[in-house]
Design a protein around this motif. Sequence first.
Motif, PDB file in Angstrom:
ATOM      1  N   ALA A   1       0.822  -1.203   0.000  1.00  0.00           N
ATOM      2  CA  ALA A   1       0.000   0.000   0.000  1.00  0.00           C
ATOM      3  C   ALA A   1       0.860   1.260   0.000  1.00  0.00           C
ATOM      4  N   MET A   2       2.079   1.144   0.581  1.00  0.00           N
ATOM      5  CA  MET A   2       2.916   2.323   0.767  1.00  0.00           C
ATOM      6  C   MET A   2       4.384   1.986   0.538  1.00  0.00           C
TER       7      MET A   2
ATOM      8  N   TYR B   1       9.791   3.968 -13.269  1.00  0.00           N
ATOM      9  CA  TYR B   1       8.562   3.576 -13.970  1.00  0.00           C
ATOM     10  C   TYR B   1       7.659   2.766 -13.032  1.00  0.00           C
ATOM     11  N   ASP B   2       8.238   1.804 -12.322  1.00  0.00           N
ATOM     12  CA  ASP B   2       7.453   0.956 -11.420  1.00  0.00           C
ATOM     13  C   ASP B   2       6.850   1.763 -10.276  1.00  0.00           C
TER      14      ASP B   2
ATOM     15  N   PHE C   1       2.976   2.264  -9.507  1.00  0.00           N
ATOM     16  CA  PHE C   1       2.503   1.981  -8.155  1.00  0.00           C
ATOM     17  C   PHE C   1       1.601   3.116  -7.660  1.00  0.00           C
ATOM     18  N   VAL C   2       2.042   4.354  -7.812  1.00  0.00           N
ATOM     19  CA  VAL C   2       1.270   5.514  -7.370  1.00  0.00           C
ATOM     20  C   VAL C   2       0.019   5.679  -8.230  1.00  0.00           C
ATOM     21  N   ASP C   3       0.167   5.530  -9.535  1.00  0.00           N
ATOM     22  CA  ASP C   3      -0.995   5.655 -10.424  1.00  0.00           C
ATOM     23  C   ASP C   3      -2.047   4.600 -10.110  1.00  0.00           C
TER      24      ASP C   3
ATOM     25  N   PHE D   1       6.926  13.191 -10.744  1.00  0.00           N
ATOM     26  CA  PHE D   1       5.700  13.579 -10.050  1.00  0.00           C
ATOM     27  C   PHE D   1       5.518  15.099 -10.030  1.00  0.00           C
ATOM     28  N   GLU D   2       6.319  15.806 -10.823  1.00  0.00           N
ATOM     29  CA  GLU D   2       6.261  17.256 -10.986  1.00  0.00           C
ATOM     30  C   GLU D   2       6.613  18.014  -9.702  1.00  0.00           C
TER      31      GLU D   2
END
Length: 180
Positions: free
Chosen positions: A70-71, A87-88, A92-94, A118-119
């Motif tokens: 989850a985190m 990329y992974d 994961f976040v997306d 993530f800007e």
Amino acid sequence: WSGRVLPDGRERPQNQPNNVAYIDASHLEAFNYDLWTKHGAAGLVRTLMRQGYMPLFATDLARERLDRAAMLVAVAPARAFTDGERYDIKQFVDGGGIFVCLVGGEDVRSMAPLLADFEFTVPPSPVAPNESIREPAPLGAKYGGFGEGSRQFRFYAAWPVESTDANAQQWSVWTDEQGE
């Protein structure tokens, strides 16, 4: 993966959140593995446990590991993330995963490409004489809150965080001691 068993936070009772939280231990992080010593990770581990997570140290960031979590927490890594790891982590976040990055100006250079995915940027420090960027001013120890309710934070040594996203929302504003 032969012979290894990975905890799977996806396999849980109905209405129970995924509680697997990995602390990255594969990029020369700035914490001590002797948990209870100075700069040890015990405080982070206990905080995650108090929030219902099962904190584990990740000796790699294999996609199979992230798929079950989850985190993911990265604590000032000294070694840069590979393009595949970046990329992974983005996938994961997306996919709904939470990525917590603990990094300051003094150790951001290895994290800069991942933060840019993530800007986000954290101005680096120190700045070399031939660089055209300005040395950031550390914010020092900070305590504050954001949002409704009692969500509060405390930083031992805070650094400015900037976003390149034109739609980014600022959650807190810190002022100097004179209230300016």
